[in-house]
Design a protein around this motif. Structure first.
Motif, mmCIF file in Angstrom:
data_model
loop_
_atom_site.group_PDB
_atom_site.id
_atom_site.type_symbol
_atom_site.label_atom_id
_atom_site.label_comp_id
_atom_site.label_asym_id
_atom_site.label_seq_id
_atom_site.Cartn_x
_atom_site.Cartn_y
_atom_site.Cartn_z
ATOM 1 N N LEU A 79 -3.769 5.650 -8.375
ATOM 2 C CA LEU A 79 -5.007 6.283 -8.808
ATOM 3 C C LEU A 79 -4.949 7.776 -8.504
ATOM 4 O O LEU A 79 -4.572 8.180 -7.405
ATOM 5 N N ILE A 109 -10.236 4.114 -17.438
ATOM 6 C CA ILE A 109 -9.538 2.937 -16.920
ATOM 7 C C ILE A 109 -8.591 2.408 -17.987
ATOM 8 O O ILE A 109 -8.845 2.522 -19.188
ATOM 9 N N LYS A 145 -7.035 -0.998 -19.180
ATOM 10 C CA LYS A 145 -7.246 -2.429 -19.003
ATOM 11 C C LYS A 145 -5.975 -3.159 -18.599
ATOM 12 O O LYS A 145 -5.973 -3.963 -17.671
ATOM 13 N N LEU A 165 -4.969 -1.966 -15.098
ATOM 14 C CA LEU A 165 -5.977 -2.372 -14.125
ATOM 15 C C LEU A 165 -5.855 -3.852 -13.802
ATOM 16 O O LEU A 165 -5.914 -4.272 -12.649
ATOM 17 N N MET A 183 -17.781 -2.561 -12.661
ATOM 18 C CA MET A 183 -17.275 -1.874 -13.846
ATOM 19 C C MET A 183 -18.355 -1.789 -14.926
ATOM 20 O O MET A 183 -18.507 -0.770 -15.607
ATOM 21 N N ILE A 233 -17.488 5.618 -16.943
ATOM 22 C CA ILE A 233 -16.212 5.194 -17.504
ATOM 23 C C ILE A 233 -16.142 5.649 -18.953
ATOM 24 O O ILE A 233 -17.135 5.556 -19.699
ATOM 25 N N TYR A 251 -12.411 3.793 -23.555
ATOM 26 C CA TYR A 251 -11.243 3.415 -22.742
ATOM 27 C C TYR A 251 -10.373 2.375 -23.430
ATOM 28 O O TYR A 251 -9.139 2.428 -23.360
ATOM 29 N N SER A 270 -7.986 8.822 -13.346
ATOM 30 C CA SER A 270 -7.400 7.667 -14.036
ATOM 31 C C SER A 270 -6.222 7.194 -13.211
ATOM 32 O O SER A 270 -5.863 7.810 -12.200
ATOM 33 N N GLU A 271 -5.603 6.099 -13.634
ATOM 34 C CA GLU A 271 -4.334 5.716 -13.016
ATOM 35 C C GLU A 271 -3.246 6.588 -13.639
ATOM 36 O O GLU A 271 -3.285 6.920 -14.820
#
Length: 550
Positions: A198, A244, A246, A249, A289, A298, A302, A322-323
């Motif tokens: 992250l 994010i 998906k 995550l 979320m 968010i 996304y 974000s990641e």
């Protein structure tokens, strides 16, 4: 550790082995009857063990064929690995030429499947064998590739010593019945096995007067500030607090889900395999979320944001967190924004927890062996020579060639440290690090031991180094090791999980976006149970139990 050209072979082997002593312990058993059928004594080429006087593997030129993926971003003019300095030098030193068969970029899996269905194989296949039905075990049982235990013991002194000195590594590269199906790509250090996590705009934190968030509640506060306090300073409410991913995550790095002690896939809890999305904690995660999405914290888009759109949001000074990968994220965007916005500053953020002061329990960490390796096929007529050629990469010269390239060109030894030259680190033609080093070496993957000193230079920015240290500060006891499945188990597991994963991903979006109320979570769980998740759990548990007994 130092790898000077004047080191003895024994010292080199010890140094390479020292790179790989960070695992859990246990040793694999020996081969079964399948291996006896293809042992060195039965191949007709055991006489190839003779070493020519010049030190090469073969006395006469020999060509082997090798199916292996190329980098998705090769240097200009590089058509195959034969254009890479490491392979050119290897050919000079071993006397063996390789006819590389590179699948088309973007079509790798399709072309691998076509190769498997053809029934005719090259001498070597370098692949992530988890893609094959039943994995490496399935490929051996199908007669596509051969078990390597006896060959490694007799003709691969470098890899043999590494495995003998590190029974924990041998455990991971072996199947449940003790067979070894490939010369493995080994990530020896947690510094190499963690490369994603992250990330957050540190300059935005500074602009809104806040500290690095460490809990879910602190993240909520920070994201609201990003939305409301104009941290990019353009006077417009255009900030996207959080993007994010998906797939990442749920399936990989568990960027926020780890705070609830579970993942979006199979993981361990108290020594037992569980499936995260049917756990009560997963509902709590979805509620968070959903709340963040409803508040506009968010990215509304996304689910449809691809890599190019993500790039545009970061470099457009719109995105707060974000990641990210350490190289293709923090490094890429920091470099891209240096001239455009000198204040741009990305930082690796700790995986969040529910309670202040708790240590994160789950993050991203690759296993030391992830199933990627060079296997020898049943059509290979020069198995012993091939084994020796592959083993070269685990010795001193091979280790240095494939991690760093050619001394004096791509790297120089400075105080015993192999330091990449400016051609690699500051390429005059504007090549990225990966492209520049790709002319000389392939440190990011192959049948050899990856060297930590590569990553220390690949992730050379202070932000990258700090991010890696932050992302590694995770227990990760709940992550499953690489497991071996029987053909039947693999087939059944794939059939069940294809439906389960598709449904899980669809419902994730519906729950987060509010098109499906969270009071229907119990129905979501029942649907997954009806798809056969209990059978899948039993398969995973049986494979994990076998792993523990290796």
């Amino acid at each position: 550790m130092k790898y000077g050209s004047n080191k003895s072979k024994a010292a080199a082997l010890a140094a390479v082995t020292a790179l790989t002593v960070v695992l859990s312990a246990c040793s694999g058993s020996q081969s079964n009857n399948n291996e006896a059928a293809v042992s060195p004594e039965n191949t007709g080429n055991a006489g190839a063990a003779e070493t020519p006087a010049d030190g090469k593997i073969v006395a006469e030129p020999l060509t082997l064929t090798d199916f292996v993926q190329m980098s998705g971003n090769p240097a200009p003019g590089m058509k195959s690995f034969n254009d890479m300095a490491a392979y050119k030098e290897t050919e000079k030193l071993t006397g063996i030429h390789i006819d590389f068969q590179h699948p088309t970029v973007g079509q790798e899996k399709n072309q691998f499947n076509l190769l498997m269905s053809s029934g005719k194989y090259p001498d070597i296949i370098e692949w992530g064998w988890g893609d094959y039905p039943g994995g490496g075990v399935g490929a051996m049982n199908a007669g596509v590739i051969i078990p390597l235990n006896d060959y490694i013991e007799k003709y691969a002194p470098n890899l043999s010593k590494l495995l003998a000195d590190n029974p924990d590594i041998r455990k991971d590269v072996s199947t449940d019945d003790g067979r070894i199906y490939a010369f493995p790509f080994l990530r020896s250090d947690s510094y190499l096995r963690t490369y994603q996590g992250l990330a957050i705009r540190q300059d935005w934190l500074d602009a809104v007067g806040m500290q690095m968030p460490t809990t879910i509640d602190e993240w909520h506060t920070v994201l609201r500030a990003f939305k409301e306090k104009d941290p990019n300073g353009n006077g417009k409410p255009d900030e996207i607090p959080l993007l994010i991913a998906k797939d990442t995550l749920l399936n990989f790095s568990n960027v926020f889900l780890n705070a609830w002690g579970t993942t979006g896939r199979f993981n361990l809890q108290d020594g037992k395999v569980v499936f995260g999305p049917v756990q009560p904690a997963y509902k709590e995660f979805l509620q968070t979320m959903r709340s963040w999405y409803e508040e506009g914290l968010i990215d509304r888009d996304y689910a449809g944001t691809d890599g190019k759109q993500k790039d545009a949001k970061w470099t457009g000074d719109l995105l707060g967190a974000s990641e990210l990968a350490v190289g293709g994220g923090i490094g890429k965007y920091t470099t891209a924004m240096a001239a455009k916005n000198p204040k741009f500053n990305l930082a690796g953020a700790p995986y969040p927890t529910l309670n202040k002061g708790d240590k994160p329990v789950l993050g991203q960490r690759e296993p030391i062996f992830n199933g990627v390796g060079a296997a020898i096929t049943k059509d290979n007529k020069h198995v012993v020579e091939t084994v020796k050629w592959l083993d070269f990469k685990y010795g001193e010269q091979g280790h240095m060639l494939f991690n760093f390239g050619v001394e004096g060109k791509s790297y120089e030894m400075k105080d015993g440290f192999p330091t990449y030259t400016d051609e690699i680190m500051k390429n005059p033609d504007g090549m990225s690090f990966a492209t520049a080093i790709g002319q000389y070496a392939v440190p990011f993957g192959g049948p050899f031991v990856q060297d930590k000193r590569y990553q220390e230079q690949n992730a050379s920015l202070p932000q990258q180094k700090e991010a890696l240290n932050t992302w590694m500060a995770v227990d990760n006891d709940g992550l499953l090791p690489p497991l071996t499945f029987t053909n039947e188990e693999s087939s059944r597991l794939a059939a069940i999980m294809a439906d389960v994963n598709t449904y899980r991903d669809e419902m994730f979006d519906k729950f987060v976006m509010g098109t499906e109320p969270l009071d229907r979570f119990d129905n979501f769980v029942k649907t997954i149970q009806g798809m056969g998740i209990q059978e899948a759990l039993e398969i995973e548990q049986a494979a994990y139990d076998r792993y523990l007994k290796r």
